[in-house]
Design an enzyme around this catalytic site. Structure first.
Site, PDB file in Angstrom:
ATOM      1  CB  SER A  49      -0.922   0.011   1.218  1.00 41.09           C
ATOM      2  OG  SER A  49      -1.812  -1.066   1.140  1.00 41.09           O
TER       3      SER A  49
ATOM      4  CB  THR B 111      -3.440   4.412   2.077  1.00 38.51           C
ATOM      5  OG1 THR B 111      -3.255   2.996   1.964  1.00 38.51           O
ATOM      6  CG2 THR B 111      -4.128   4.954   0.850  1.00 38.51           C
TER       7      THR B 111
ATOM      8  CG  HIS C   4      -3.690  -8.409   4.803  1.00 35.23           C
ATOM      9  ND1 HIS C   4      -2.609  -8.951   4.148  1.00 35.23           N
ATOM     10  CD2 HIS C   4      -3.697  -7.091   4.481  1.00 35.23           C
ATOM     11  CE1 HIS C   4      -1.985  -7.996   3.466  1.00 35.23           C
ATOM     12  NE2 HIS C   4      -2.630  -6.860   3.648  1.00 35.23           N
TER      13      HIS C   4
HETATM   14 MG    MG Z   1      -4.280   1.613   3.354  1.00 32.38          MG
HETATM   15 ZN    ZN Z   2      -2.440  -4.981   2.645  1.00 26.75          ZN
END
Ligand code: MG
Ligand code: ZN
Length: 359
Positions: free
Chosen positions: A79, A132, A255
């Site tokens: 990410s 992110t 995940h």
């Molecule tokens: Mg993220």
């Molecule tokens: Zn991930």
């Protein structure tokens, strides 16, 4: 009606719609809302169709593309590299936050938009220092350096942030009080809940120590409500705004190979897309882009054995996958998001939309 009249009517309709299309194509958006569903591939998106209670907001888009997501050094991105591609337009290595392969800081779209006089905001359901959102304001060689990432926030150009991560601001090993720093830089800092109305000051909502609660554990409408509040705050700027909204925990459901976790987060993200599109529909000057950094879990909607009446949600990995990722765009400049291209072009296309000369 005669065939001649029908044919004439058809020609007129085509002419009218192509005029509208051309006007839309040449229009520059005033605002951009980028929604990132972390870990959201096509099967995740398809889950909205089968498990949502209402028609998915993804179905409101007419312009759809696909991105290739590999990072500079890995076939399968993480990410950090994925968000840096969107935020800065450069492919970098997995783990990098707003820096290139040589660990040199990259200019991000938040700085770019602020420089143009636009207001900017970030929202996530993770901590705000997670990979992110971090890639939109920090520059550091590793996504794990949360306290260092937090230190970038007070000095950023951001006007509105909402998410978790309070402990990285008010309980630091170096003893610094970053809540105080945020206040000194003009932020109103809120740590209990979203407000109903916006402040005239910059606003930071740090509503959890680390990540926000899961949907299944009572997060409620934080993401759609924060998005509505951010739009209300940022739209006061006459030069327009850039807002990034992340559905962070779709990835975590993947995940964990936990289909209920994944789908509940996906449906929350879908609802949030509806908030952005509803504003864009009224405003008529807002480009809405929805995409993901990568797919997580190798998720599929398989038939349950030979029973084609039933879907069994299955995973093939506890990590990420390299599948191409859909991009949905609507509003002025949306048509350039059709096609198949690299993830870095999300940045390039957003910047070129902001720069397009008005005719
Ligand atoms: Mg993220
Ligand atoms: Zn991930």
């Amino acid at each position: 009606m005669t065939y001649f009249l029908k044919a004439l009517l058809l020609v007129c309709c085509i002419a009218v719609s192509s005029v509208n299309y051309a006007q839309d194509k040449d229009k520059q958006p005033k605002n951009i809302i980028l929604l990132i569903g972390d870990g959201m591939g096509l099967s995740e998106i398809s889950a909205a169709q089968f498990f949502g209670e209402t028609t998915s907001n993804f179905e409101q888009f007419n312009t759809i593309g696909l991105i290739k997501t590999s990072s500079s050094q890995q076939l399968v991105t993480d990410s950090a590299a994925g968000a840096t591609a969107f935020a800065c337009g450069i492919k970098t290595y997995n783990g990098a936050i707003g820096v290139d392969d040589d660990k040199k800081p990259l200019r991000n779209i938040v700085d770019y938009a602020s420089n143009k006089g636009m207001a900017t905001g970030l929202i996530s359901t993770s901590s705000i220092v997670h990979a992110t959102p971090a890639s939109f304001f920090a520059h550091i060689d590793s996504r794990r350096k949360y306290p260092e990432i937090a230190a970038f926030l007070p000095n950023s150009e951001l006007d509105f942030v909402a998410g978790g991560g309070l402990e990285f601001f008010d309980r630091r090993e170096d003893g610094k009080d970053l809540v105080k720093s945020l206040k000194e830089k003009g932020f109103e800092v809120t740590t209990d809940k979203l407000t109903k109305t916006t402040s005239i000051k910059k606003q930071a909502f740090l509503l959890a120590d680390d990540e926000m609660p899961k949907m299944t554990e009572g997060r409620g409408d934080f993401l759609p409500d924060a998005t509505a509040l951010a739009i209300q705050h940022l739209a006061k700027n006459k030069n327009g705004f850039f807002l990034m909204v992340e559905g962070s925990q779709i990835d975590w459901g993947g995940h964990a190979n936990d289909a209920d976790y994944l789908v509940s987060e996906l449906l929350d993200f879908d609802k949030t897309i509806g908030v952005a599109l509803e504003y864009a529909r009224r405003d008529k000057n807002t480009l809405v882009i929805v995409t993901a950094d990568h797919e997580t879990g190798g998720f599929t909607l398989a038939a349950e054995g030979s029973n084609y009446h039933k879907i069994e949600m299955k995973f093939s990995t506890g990590g990420h996958s390299a599948t191409m990722i859909p991009v949905f765009a609507k509003g002025p400049g949306a048509e350039k998001f059709a096609g198949i291209y690299e993830n870095t072009e999300i940045y390039t296309k957003m910047i070129s939309s902001l720069n397009k000369k008005k005719k």
